[in-house]
Scaffold this active site. Structure first.
Site, PDB file in Angstrom:
ATOM      1  N   GLN A  75      72.838  74.168  69.556  1.00  0.00           N
ATOM      2  CA  GLN A  75      73.260  74.091  70.966  1.00  0.00           C
ATOM      3  C   GLN A  75      73.314  75.474  71.610  1.00  0.00           C
ATOM      4  OE1 GLN A  75      73.515  71.621  73.001  1.00  0.00           O
ATOM      5  NE2 GLN A  75      72.920  70.193  71.389  1.00  0.00           N
ATOM      6  N   SER A  76      72.486  76.387  71.149  1.00  0.00           N
ATOM      7  CA  SER A  76      72.513  77.754  71.674  1.00  0.00           C
ATOM      8  C   SER A  76      72.182  77.818  73.168  1.00  0.00           C
ATOM      9  CB  SER A  76      71.499  78.591  70.890  1.00  0.00           C
ATOM     10  OG  SER A  76      71.177  79.764  71.592  1.00  0.00           O
ATOM     11  N   ASN A  77      73.043  78.486  73.917  1.00  0.00           N
ATOM     12  CA  ASN A  77      72.751  78.731  75.339  1.00  0.00           C
ATOM     13  C   ASN A  77      71.636  79.747  75.490  1.00  0.00           C
ATOM     14  OD1 ASN A  77      74.857  77.068  76.405  1.00  0.00           O
ATOM     15  ND2 ASN A  77      76.316  78.635  75.751  1.00  0.00           N
TER      16      ASN A  77
END
Ligand SMILES: Cc1ncc(COP(=O)(O)O)c(C=O)c1O
Length: 338
Positions: A75-77
């Site tokens: 879920q890396s921004n």
């Protein structure tokens, strides 16, 4: 800040970002409590990453790159922001993400795929050797005739930090044009790169506010060391008249269970701000930091002065994978107050 050594800056972010007063929280604590909406920097609400990418991708293009490679959690921004910028500029994106391919894409990963990024799933053990993975992916890109540019996790380099030098300069300009003269500006720390940029920008622009970071994952000592090292390397590499401050102010103790592990009280903080002010935080970064800020203000409302500004660094899409826990919280608890 005119120096020939800076990498070229791309115009990617919608700036200046607005500064809003949080009316109900201000009344509750008897201070002027504001939020600077860096979650609205654009390019798919890519938060603090867009500011960093203005310089990182500026350097990539200067070096003739056609492929951006980065890494992070599922879920890396940062991965999503790199995917969005690559699609916007007609570049390729390759992402090394920690975790297994899920049956159904969600949140940031869904957007990465939608934006056409190549996603490479890494085991915990592979991710622990991420530099080797990034070198292998770079070699593969070169083997296909491409030209890679590697952006480390969170865009955490002295080049990325320049984005928050620019943010501090923007804030100083907003204050000159009537925004409140903040006593304290607070920001969420993962690497500490954004805070390092703010601290440099404070020195270069004459911004009076104290810059305070809230680490959400790593121990404060590690974040502090990274900030000091980043300021030193930026000063040396770009000929900037900045130096690490004697004290790097950090609000410690709100790392909770670590980066991927979210507690109900952190989710409850998100519910509170959404209901009281109509602003949505993210669970992994800003929700945790805001819980820390509210907790400190409850103990001593004036400890950060009378005028406080929290920089909202974005991340809203990682809320959606928490839909089940949030649903339980919302159904079971009508009124949440941290
Ligand atoms: C939403 C959000 N806020 C804050 C941060 C922290 O940024 P930095 O690594 O510059 O401390 C991140 C970085 O991962 C982020 O995604």
């Amino acid at each position: 800040m005119v120096t020939p050594k800076l990498p070229p800056r791309l115009n990617l972010a919608d700036t200046p970002t607005p500064i809003l007063k949080l009316e109900r929280l201000s009344a509750r604590f008897g201070i002027e409590f504001h939020v600077k909406r860096d979650d609205l920097t654009g390019l798919l609400e890519s938060g603090n990453k867009v500011r960093k990418l203005e310089f990182l991708v500026g350097e990539a293009l200067e070096q003739g790159a056609d492929t951006l490679i980065t890494c992070g959690t599922l879920q890396s921004n940062c991965c999503r922001a790199v995917s969005a910028v690559a699609a916007r500029l007609g570049l390729k994106a390759v992402l090394a993400v920690k975790g297994e391919k899920p049956a159904v894409y969600d949140g940031n990963l869904l957007l990465d795929k939608l934006l056409g990024a190549q996603v490479v799933y890494c085991s915990e053990a592979e991710f622990a050797q991420i530099d080797q993975v990034l070198s292998r992916l770079s070699a593969e890109v070169r083997g296909r005739g491409g030209r890679p540019y590697v952006i480390p996790e969170s865009g955490a380099t002295e080049v990325g930090a320049l984005g928050y030098v620019a943010c501090a300069q923007e804030l100083a300009e907003q204050i000159r044009h009537g925004a409140p003269a903040f006593d304290t500006v607070m920001i969420t720390d993962f690497s500490g790169g954004s805070q390092a940029g703010l601290l440099m920008g404070k020195q270069l622009s004459g911004l009076a506010a104290e810059i305070v970071g809230i680490p959400i994952a790593d121990p404060a000592a590690r974040v502090r060391d990274y900030i000091t090292a980043t300021i030193r390397s930026a000063a040396a590499r770009f000929d900037l008249a900045v130096e690490p401050p004697k004290t790097v102010h950090l609000v410690d103790g709100y790392q909770g269970l670590g980066r991927g592990q979210i507690r109900d009280e952190e989710l409850a903080t998100i519910v509170t701000l959404a209901r009281e002010e109509g602003i949505v935080l993210d669970p992994v970064y800003t929700g945790k930091a805001f819980l820390g800020l509210l907790d400190r203000l409850r103990r001593d409302p004036k400890q950060f002065g009378n005028r406080v500004c929290f920089i909202h660094t974005g991340g809203v899409f990682s809320l959606f994978p928490f839909r089940e826990r949030l649903s339980r919280l919302l159904d079971g608890t009508a009124e949440q107050s941290p």
